[in-house]
Every structure is written in structure tokens, then in C-alpha cells.
Write a protein that holds these residues in place. Structure first.
Motif, PDB file in Angstrom:
ATOM      1  N   PHE A  95      32.999  83.495  79.024  1.00 58.14           N
ATOM      2  CA  PHE A  95      31.915  84.365  78.592  1.00 58.14           C
ATOM      3  C   PHE A  95      30.741  84.161  79.557  1.00 58.14           C
ATOM      4  O   PHE A  95      30.381  83.032  79.862  1.00 58.14           O
ATOM      5  N   GLU A  96      30.214  85.270  80.031  1.00 59.22           N
ATOM      6  CA  GLU A  96      29.102  85.194  80.986  1.00 59.22           C
ATOM      7  C   GLU A  96      27.983  86.142  80.536  1.00 59.22           C
ATOM      8  O   GLU A  96      28.230  87.352  80.364  1.00 59.22           O
ATOM      9  N   TYR A  97      26.774  85.549  80.336  1.00 57.24           N
ATOM     10  CA  TYR A  97      25.620  86.376  79.962  1.00 57.24           C
ATOM     11  C   TYR A  97      25.068  87.001  81.232  1.00 57.24           C
ATOM     12  O   TYR A  97      24.634  86.311  82.147  1.00 57.24           O
ATOM     13  N   VAL A  98      25.072  88.297  81.267  1.00 51.11           N
ATOM     14  CA  VAL A  98      24.630  89.032  82.454  1.00 51.11           C
ATOM     15  C   VAL A  98      23.348  89.828  82.165  1.00 51.11           C
ATOM     16  O   VAL A  98      22.949  90.655  83.014  1.00 51.11           O
ATOM     17  N   GLY A  99      22.737  89.569  80.984  1.00 48.31           N
ATOM     18  CA  GLY A  99      21.478  90.243  80.656  1.00 48.31           C
ATOM     19  C   GLY A  99      20.280  89.484  81.219  1.00 48.31           C
ATOM     20  O   GLY A  99      20.405  88.700  82.172  1.00 48.31           O
ATOM     21  N   ASP A 100      19.125  89.737  80.578  1.00 47.88           N
ATOM     22  CA  ASP A 100      17.885  89.067  81.008  1.00 47.88           C
ATOM     23  C   ASP A 100      17.068  88.680  79.779  1.00 47.88           C
ATOM     24  O   ASP A 100      17.561  88.742  78.649  1.00 47.88           O
TER      25      ASP A 100
END
Length: 561
Positions: A95-100
Motif C-alpha cells: 500500500f502506497e499513499y500517493v496523496g498529500d
């Protein structure tokens, strides 16, 4: 879930933060727009997808912390609780958070698996408050499904390939058969098209469906017949036949048949012959059947194999030419043998037979070669002859051949020619003697002319004594002497007949007669010579004289003096 319960359930917040959240959440303490927006997501197993997400909060706040969580069963409490994704047992960077921290809360999931399917929650913390989505984002995990229609097909029939995605989004796919790219999803099946098919996402070929088997049925092909041993089968040994083929469905053992020279031998995939005989030689083929036809043909045949059974010489015979030998003639003895391979060695043996002895002599070597030639047979050549033939397998002797010869006339051609010439000369001589005798007899039958004296025609002078002493030609003497008187009478008679005969001949046929004078001496020398004037009878003390007169026409006249 209330903010208080969330505060107590999450252990990542401090007590001061919880108090602040409670105060903010109390009506009238603070006001603003809080929220998280996202939709459900469908992902293919094995792909990497991004779950789009956005969040909002009142102005004047700053986000200090964000996180995604999902329900997970807690074995200790026996209840479902929310756990941050970082605490779940997943592969690293799954799982990779790609938001901000300013409204984008996208989450990327790598290599989506079935276990990733479920609800996801997003929460964030500001300097004065925190917020968790009230509704989850739903992730559905689907797989590519390969469909081959029909999955079992006869060779030559049409086949279509279909890839089912499972998710509404349109995705380009490609097809593979046993790892090899398939260019057309619709084709006519061939036997080499049988295999395992799967579809994959174009550009992400690792995202693939499960394999589906295409079964292409076809009639037996490459039907083969093998023989053991493959060559050099010797009489009396064993030989094994085995059939094989490439077919789908495979040919059962009982569906094979063995044929020899077009005649059925046995059914089954294998056949063994014990004690092979020369009669087993021939052309063999195998026939296979699996209930699938090819262009209307159900039974498929192998190529023919010739079985050549080798055996030693047998049926040996000896022939004699000529049948009846004559001493000194030429004789040929020929040996014939039936063998496989053909006999390559012939030897002759001779056993003399002696009629005076009751036991035959020993068997001696007489020569080699298929033909034994005796240029001129002799008595020593008579006897029994045996031919022994041999090849690479074995050898065998013939029955005894008796050679006899005759000791009579030789039957060679030169002697026959000499005998023929001798017979011809004998016949010719006999004919010549008969002709001569006939001519002699004819000459004796003609009338003779007798005269009382010797002389030349036209001359009247008598012959003198000296003339009687001359011998001119053709003298004949009689073995006996008649009386002189009788001889004189005969001479007179002959003279008359001769004169009459000459008178009767035509003048044109007359010819001058030449007389020869011959003197015959008396046996008794004291006997006085006869004179021309002697008319007295005398004993024939002298030989009678015969004078032959020959005219130019060949007529003979005799004169006796």
C-alpha cells in the motif's frame, strides 16, 4: 462512530488531542466543512491501481497526519477493529499513499490480490481536530477469465477465444498458447493448436487469466510399425512387432491391427512370433483407429516393412549334362540351392565306386564352384558326387549323384563327322563299282569282228612273223585255249558277222579302224610258231589274241587271230 469512541479506540493520539477534538466537536465551539470523498473501485488481480480520494476541512486548520485503515478481526478481543494499513501483515510497499496534506488522499495498491478486496477508511488530523470518513471506499478484486469455445474440437473445426475482464473498465488484452503469442482469436483448429490458452492485459502481460485447455481431436497420424530385431532375422529365432501412432484421443491397444501381405495377422499394439520360419517373410503394416476420421477416412495405415527371414541352404539339387556320359566326353555337374542369403560357397566331393569291391571308397574333394566341369571323363571319374552349399547362416549337402559312363563308341562330334564322311565315301565307291560293272557288261554284249590275219584296213598283205612279235595295245588272255580249228571257225563266223554289220552301218558313220598287233608267246618255247598259211587244226598252245578296234565314235570291235 463518535469522535470520543474513535479517540479511545485509536491509540496514536495523545490525551490532549482527544480533549481538543471533544471541545471542537461540541456545538458552538467551532464551525466549518469536514469531509472525505471517494468511490468504489474494481481492480484486476495482479494489477496496480490507485484509489482516488479527496478530503476537506475548515480554513485556518493545517493537516498534521493522515492514514488509511480497514477493518481487521482482532483475535484477542474477538471483534472487528480498524487498523492502519501499515500495521497489517502485507508485503512491503504493498500500500502506497500517493496523496498529500492538502486535500488529496489517493491510495495506490500494488499487485492487487484477492485478500485486498474490502472496505477502506481515510482519516486525517489537523492542528485543532481530526476526521475519519463515515463511509468506506469499496475495493472489488476481479480476475481475467479465458474462455475457449469449444474446448474440445475436431481437427478442422472453428475455435473462438474470449477474455472476460470482470471490471466495467475496458482493457486491451492479448492471447497466449503455452507461452506463445496467438495472433487471431478465431481460427480453424489444427492438431498443433492443442494446448493451454490464457489472456493477459496488454502492457501488463503478467496480469493474466488462468489457463484453459483446448483439446483438438484428430485421427491417428504418423502410424509406425517397428520390428525387433530390425534386421538379420534368422530362421528359428523370435521377432516382435510393435505399433505406435500420434492420435487424439490416443489409440487404445485393441484398436491396432497387424497385417501381412494384406492378410490380417492379429489385433493389438504388439505381436511376437516365436520360431520364425521362411514363410513369415513378407510385407507387414500396422493399422490404427480412434473413432475420429480425417477427410472421410477412419483407418490409418503405417508404411510397410519387409521382414526378410534368413536361412541356410536347403533343397539342394545336382544336375548332370549330358545325362549319359561317354568316356572322353565333356561333363558338367551343376549344383542348385535355395538359401537366403544366396549360397556363396560350393564344394564338390567325389566317392569312387568299385564294382569289384562291396564297400565304396572315401569321399574326396573334387572341386569348388557352382558348376563342376570334367573336360574328358575317365573311368576314375565314375562314382558318387555330393555338392555342399554354404552361406552366412549355415551349410547343407545334396543327395548323392551317380556318374556312370559307357566305354563304346565315343559320342563326340568329331568322331561322328568322320563316321559320316566314311559312310559317304563307301556309298560313292559302291555306286562307282556298279556303274563300271554295268558299262563292262554292256560292252561285252556287243558283236565282235574276227579276222584270219592281222593288218591295217585297206592292206591285203598278210602279217609277217616279225609283226606278230610286236605288242601295240589292249591284250586279253584267256585262262583256257580252245582247239585251233574251233578258233578258226569262230573267227570266220565273227568275220562274217562283222562284215555284215559294217555293211549295215551308214556311210556317214563309218570310221577308220586302227588295229593293234599283239604277240602272245607260247607257254612251251619249243612249240613252233604259227605261220599265216597254216590252216591245219592246232591245239591252242598259244593264247588267243584279241584285238580291239575302236572307232572315233567309241564303238569297240574285237578280232580274234
Amino acid at each position: 462512530m463518535s469522535n470520543v469512541s474513535v479517540c479511545f479506540s485509536w491509540q496514536i493520539f495523545t490525551m490532549e488531542s482527544c480533549v481538543l477534538i471533544i471541545l471542537v466537536a461540541m456545538p458552538g465551539v467551532w464551525g466549518g466543512a469536514w469531509g472525505v470523498t471517494f468511490g468504489d473501485l474494481c481492480a484486476l488481480k495482479g494489477t496496480s491501481v490507485v484509489m482516488n480520494c479527496s478530503y476537506d476541512y475548515p480554513s485556518g486548520y493545517s493537516v498534521t497526519n493522515v492514514g488509511w485503515s480497514r477493518p481487521h478481526y482482532a483475535a484477542a478481543s474477538g471483534k472487528w477493529r480498524l487498523f492502519f494499513l501499515s500495521r497489517l501483515p502485507t508485503p512491503p510497499v504493498h500500500f502506497e499513499y500517493v496523496g498529500d496534506y492538502n486535500g488529496n488522499c489517493n491510495l495506490k495498491i500494488h499487485d492487487v490480490q484477492r485478500t485486498d478486496e474490502g472496505n477502506y477508511y481515510f482519516s486525517f488530523v489537523t492542528t485543532l481536530d481530526r476526521y475519519t470518513s463515515t463511509t468506506p471506499a469499496r475495493l472489488s478484486v476481479k480476475e481475467l477469465t479465458a474462455i475457449v469455445r469449444p474446448s474440445t474440437v475436431a481437427e478442422g473445426d472453428d475455435v473462438s477465444l474470449t477474455c472476460v475482464l470482470g471490471c466495467p473498465a475496458r482493457t486491451a488484452v492479448v492471447w497466449f498458447r503455452d507461452g506463445q503469442r496467438v495472433l487471431k482469436p478465431v481460427f480453424q483448429a489444427r492438431r498443433e493448436d492443442a494446448g493451454r490458452y490464457y489472456c493477459a492485459v496488454l502492457g501488463q502481460e503478467t496480469v493474466r487469466s488462468a489457463s484453459v485447455v483446448l483439446n483438438v481431436q484428430y485421427a491417428p497420424k504418423n502410424v509406425t510399425l517397428s520390428v525387433s530385431p530390425p534386421r538379420g532375422v534368422v530362421q528359428g529365432s523370435s521377432v516382435a512387432f510393435a505399433c505406435a501412432s500420434d492420435a487424439n484421443p490416443p489409440v487404445t491397444p485393441t484398436a491396432y491391427s497387424l497385417y501381412k501381405d494384406g492378410q490380417f495377422v492379429s489385433a493389438g499394439q504388439s505381436h511376437t512370433v516365436l520360431g520364425v520360419q521362411p514363410s513369415h517373410s513378407g510385407l507387414y503394416r500396422c493399422q490404427a483407429w480412434n473413432n475420429v476420421s480425417w477427410r472421410g477416412v477412419d483407418l490409418m495405415n503405417s508404411t510397410e516393412i519387409r521382414l526378410d527371414v534368413q536361412y541356410g541352404p536347403t533343397y539342394i539339387s545336382v544336375s548332370l549334362e549330358p545325362q549319359h556320359a561317354v568316356e572322353g566326353s565333356r561333363v558338367n555337374l551343376t549344383c542348385s540351392a535355395v538359401a537366403n542369403p544366396a549360397a556363396d560357397n560350393y564344394t564338390w566331393w567325389h566317392k569312387r565306386t568299385d564294382s569289384a569291391s562291396s564297400s565304396p571308397g572315401p569321399m574326396l574333394w573334387a572341386g569348388s564352384g557352382r558348376v563342376l566341369t570334367l573336360p574328358a571323363v575317365e573311368a576314375s571319374h565314375a562314382g558318387l558326387y555330393v555338392c555342399r552349399a554354404r552361406n552366412s547362416v549355415g551349410e547343407m549337402s545334396s543327395a548323392e549323384m551317380l556318374l556312370t559312363m559307357s566305354r563304346g563308341k565315343r559320342g563326340s562330334q568329331p568322331h561322328l563327322i568322320i563316321a559320316g564322311v566314311g559312310g559317304f565315301l563307301s556309298v560313292t565307291l559302291v555306286i562307282a563299282l556298279l556303274w563300271y560293272r554295268k558299262q563292262r557288261t554292256h560292252a561285252e554284249r556287243k558283236p565282235a569282228v574276227f579276222g584270219s590275219g592281222l593288218g591295217v584296213r585297206g592292206s591285203s598283205s598278210p602279217a609277217t612273223g616279225d609283226q606278230l612279235d610286236a605288242v601295240y595295245a589292249n591284250v586279253g588272255t584267256s585262262q583256257w585255249s580252245p582247239p585251233l580249228a574251233t578258233a578258226a571257225q569262230d573267227a570266220a563266223s565273227r568275220s562274217q558277222r562283222s562284215a555284215r554289220h559294217e555293211h549295215e552301218l551308214p556311210t556317214s558313220d563309218e570310221a577308220e579302224v586302227t588295229y593293234s598287233t599283239v604277240t602272245i608267246q607260247p607257254r612251251n618255247p619249243s612249240f613252233p610258231p604259227r605261220t599265216n598259211n597254216s590252216r591245219a587244226p592246232q591245239k591252242c598252245g598259244i593264247q588267243c589274241l584279241t584285238l580291239m578296234a575302236v572307232d572315233i565314235h567309241g564303238r569297240k570291235r574285237d578280232t580274234l587271230v
